[in-house]
Design an enzyme around this catalytic site. Structure first.
Site, PDB file in Angstrom:
ATOM      1  N   SER A 535     -48.586 -34.314 -54.513  1.00 28.45           N
ATOM      2  CA  SER A 535     -48.993 -34.065 -53.528  1.00 28.45           C
ATOM      3  C   SER A 535     -49.771 -32.055 -53.174  1.00 28.45           C
ATOM      4  CB  SER A 535     -48.320 -34.499 -52.212  1.00 28.45           C
ATOM      5  OG  SER A 535     -48.857 -34.700 -51.344  1.00 28.45           O
ATOM      6  N   HIS A 651     -47.762 -42.662 -50.238  1.00 24.72           N
ATOM      7  CA  HIS A 651     -47.988 -41.577 -51.085  1.00 24.72           C
ATOM      8  C   HIS A 651     -46.812 -41.402 -52.050  1.00 24.72           C
ATOM      9  CE1 HIS A 651     -49.224 -37.702 -51.131  1.00 24.72           C
ATOM     10  NE2 HIS A 651     -48.254 -37.017 -50.719  1.00 24.72           N
TER      11      HIS A 651
END
Length: 683
Positions: A535, A651
């Site tokens: 991320s 994610h």
């Protein structure tokens, strides 16, 4: 340089579900999995993740302890509960409420459990959140806990979106949703918070608050302390500035008159406020990172002078988190990135008592409050762990401390000859940057090093048990390092603010300073240092690849931001403008372009081997930036580049233990190949 908004040959990869783009991703993934097949490691990691003896970290609601249990037979999980009495006795009487795998088979949807919100005391109901693919978007369904089934008559239900919901009472919710006319912000989150009464149409309910389209989102919550419901509706103007309102029915909500960049928490008739930047109230200046507590009523009337500071940061001690029990306020404090738990007594001038774990170890531990019920008592459950210390669940009391180990996970690797130490590197501007090193006690360099970091959004990287790195890296003689770089929260909000926007380069200079310090100390050599981040951490290691390629021997970059020219136009990217800047503002683009890895690729440079991974279902960052970065490197350079994309998982990039084990096995096989086995990397 050509503006990629006008002429980017890899824009076609941004169409996430386009057949041609999916075929490209599948082809690269097949190559990567074939190159770094590690079935024995994957099987071992899956066995560890599915271990029936691992610690249950529960949530508490009254006299019940809740858990989502995953194992080999139940990969998506069993949502279950046990009585508090049986749990404390070490023999929980688990009652399965919902079998997520069975539900998926029944409804032909591979559901992933995304959490639950419990109704106020006296109503055995909960809202269950289910994601169809592991992404952030989820459905909301009302669940009858006693009947172990979804509510059939006039239930609360929402279709899939990035909603928020909380109970006001048994027949009323506060919801933030884009459904039924709620609309979304530019970031893709709900614009309005509405009070929804059972049996009415959501579209007919009036907003409590409403955000502008340029805002990030609305958020909702309800405090039920002492049986009184106080609804909190917030408008996030950006990631770090939020207007908050409290509502107890009737007229318009009352504005919480505190700085928009502060963090707040309502507890009955009290409000706690943690400042981010200095806050001047009258003649008093409260430093950034200070925690203040006072009457909610006076603050909603615009008077912050009634707030009392109960924690003030120092150069080394900062507030990480806080929790309420029946009679105490419990603080999680970081002292030079080491955990302390303090119990504050409001009846005695907020005097502090440090809570102990009772563990006898020389390992560096992280300790968190994982569950408490402020309406019930002062009981706390603490979770202690270190890189070499398995998760340990401890029950204690905030008023009369008496720590008792409830459960400890078994060790999954041999740590007998390993040690955790803390070291300090010096960054380019002279700032001392700490890092944790896990290595053999009798370390003989140069060793292969796996370096991890994050450096954003005030997120602290603290010691966690090396469940994956132990078996996959440390047992083979590797060294594992976690860097506490600026951009994180390890030294409070100032540590984060120091690497914001135009100062982003400081986070990257900190990280490479750690890599170079490891070399200077004789631990390793540049060609044996690998770095891994996901991320915002993917953006970090993407900049290591493009800005400092000579300092690393391999880089693994997961679910990353990389194209910083277009990031605000992709998935939830617009919500992070406060962190990185706005690339559509020419002045901002001048500094953003200096840390946009996609634009820093230089065909004339040599780059270390790299592995990019993502998930097709990631609706927060999306797979497109990792796809484009890998494609451009392959097209324009001679670099060795690998790409892996799983479909489910959002994610997190993996949806269950099997997928997580398989992904981690590939990542560590890649590092082992690049840093250990290759000629010139050492024996």
């Amino acid at each position: 340089m050509t503006d990629p908004l006008d002429d980017d040959p890899f824009l076609w990869l941004e169409d996430i579900r386009d057949p041609e783009a999916l075929a490209w991703a599948r082809g690269r993934t097949d190559e990567t999995e074939a190159s770094f097949s590690a079935p024995e490691l994957a099987a071992r990691l899956k066995t560890i993740l599915d271990d029936p003896d691992r610690v249950v970290v529960p949530s508490r609601h009254g006299e019940w302890m809740y858990d989502l249990w995953r194992d080999a037979a139940n990969p998506r999980g069993l949502w279950r509960r046990a009585s508090r009495t049986s749990f404390l006795a070490g023999s929980p009487d688990w009652d399965v409420l919902l079998d997520i795998d069975a539900l998926g088979r029944e409804e032909s949807t591979p559901w992933a459990f995304a959490g639950a919100a419990h109704a106020p005391r006296g109503t055995d109901r909960a809202l269950v959140f289910l994601s169809p693919d592991g992404g952030d978007a989820h459905v909301v369904r009302e669940f009858d806990l006693a009947a172990r089934s979804f509510v059939a008559g006039r239930p609360f239900m929402l279709d899939a979106d990035k909603s928020h919901a909380a109970w006001i009472d048994a027949d009323t919710l506060l919801v933030g949703t884009a459904l039924e006319g709620g609309a979304t912000t530019d970031s893709g989150y709900p614009r309005s918070a509405r009070v929804w009464t059972r049996g009415t149409q959501l579209a007919a309910s009036s907003p409590v608050v409403e955000a502008d389209q340029s805002d990030v989102s609305v958020f909702v919550g309800v405090d039920h302390t002492d049986g009184r419901s106080t609804a909190i509706a917030s408008i996030a103007h950006d990631f770090f500035h939020t207007e908050r309102y409290v509502w107890r029915g009737g007229d318009a909500p009352a504005h919480l008159a505190v700085p928009d960049d502060a963090h707040t928490n309502v507890h009955g008739d009290l409000v706690a406020v943690r400042t981010t930047t200095d806050w001047k109230v009258g003649d008093t200046i409260h430093l950034g990172g200070t925690l203040l507590v006072g009457p909610l009523e006076t603050v909603t009337n615009g008077d912050g002078s009634s707030l009392v500071p109960v924690f003030t940061p120092t150069d080394t001690a900062v507030l990480e988190d806080w929790s309420w029990t029946r009679t105490r306020l419990v603080l999680t404090v970081l002292e030079n990135v080491r955990s302390r738990i303090l119990s504050l007594d409001p009846a005695d001038g907020w005097s502090a008592t440090e809570l102990q774990t009772g563990l006898d170890t020389d390992d560096i531990l992280t300790v968190d409050v994982v569950t408490a019920d402020a309406d019930e008592d002062d009981e706390l459950f603490l979770l202690a762990r270190g890189f070499l210390t398995p998760q340990t669940l401890i029950a204690t009391d905030a008023a009369t401390p008496a720590p008792r180990v409830i459960d400890q996970a078994p060790a999954v690797f041999d740590a007998t000859n390993l040690a955790t130490t803390q070291h300090w590197a010096v960054s380019a501007d002279g700032t001392r940057v700490p890092y944790f090193q896990v290595a053999p006690r009798a370390l003989e360099g140069p060793a292969a090093v796996l370096l991890s970091g994050y450096g954003g959004f005030e997120v602290s990287r603290l010691p966690e048990y090396a469940t994956i790195q132990g078996p996959a890296w440390l047992e083979a003689g590797g060294v594992f390092v976690v860097a506490n770089i600026r951009g994180g929260g390890e030294f409070g909000p100032a540590w984060h603010l120091a690497a914001l926007r135009e100062n982003r380069h400081r986070a990257y200079e900190d990280f490479v300073a750690v890599a170079r310090d490891l070399v200077a100390r004789g631990v390793t050599t540049p060609e044996r240092v690998g770095c891994h981040g996901g991320s915002n951490g993917g953006l970090l290691v993407g900049n290591m690849l493009t800005q400092f390629p000579d300092d690393f021997g391999a880089i693994a970059c997961g679910v990353p931001l990389l194209d910083m020219r277009r990031y605000t136009r992709l998935s939830a990217g617009a919500s992070w403008i406060a962190e990185y800047g706005d690339p559509d503002d020419p002045a901002d683009w001048e500094f953003i372009r200096t840390f946009s890895p996609y634009h820093l690729i230089d065909p004339a440079h040599s780059y270390p081997p790299s592995l990019f991974y993502a998930a097709t279902s990631d609706d927060r960052v999306g797979p497109v930036q990792a796809r484009k970065m890998a494609a451009r490197l392959l097209d324009e350079t001679d670099a060795e580049v690998h790409y892996l994309e799983q479909d489910e998982g959002g994610h997190a990039a993996s949806i269950d233990n099997a997928a997580k084990a398989a992904l981690q096995a590939v990542i560590h096989a890649f590092f082992t190949d690049a840093l250990v086995r290759r000629p010139g990397a050492g024996d």
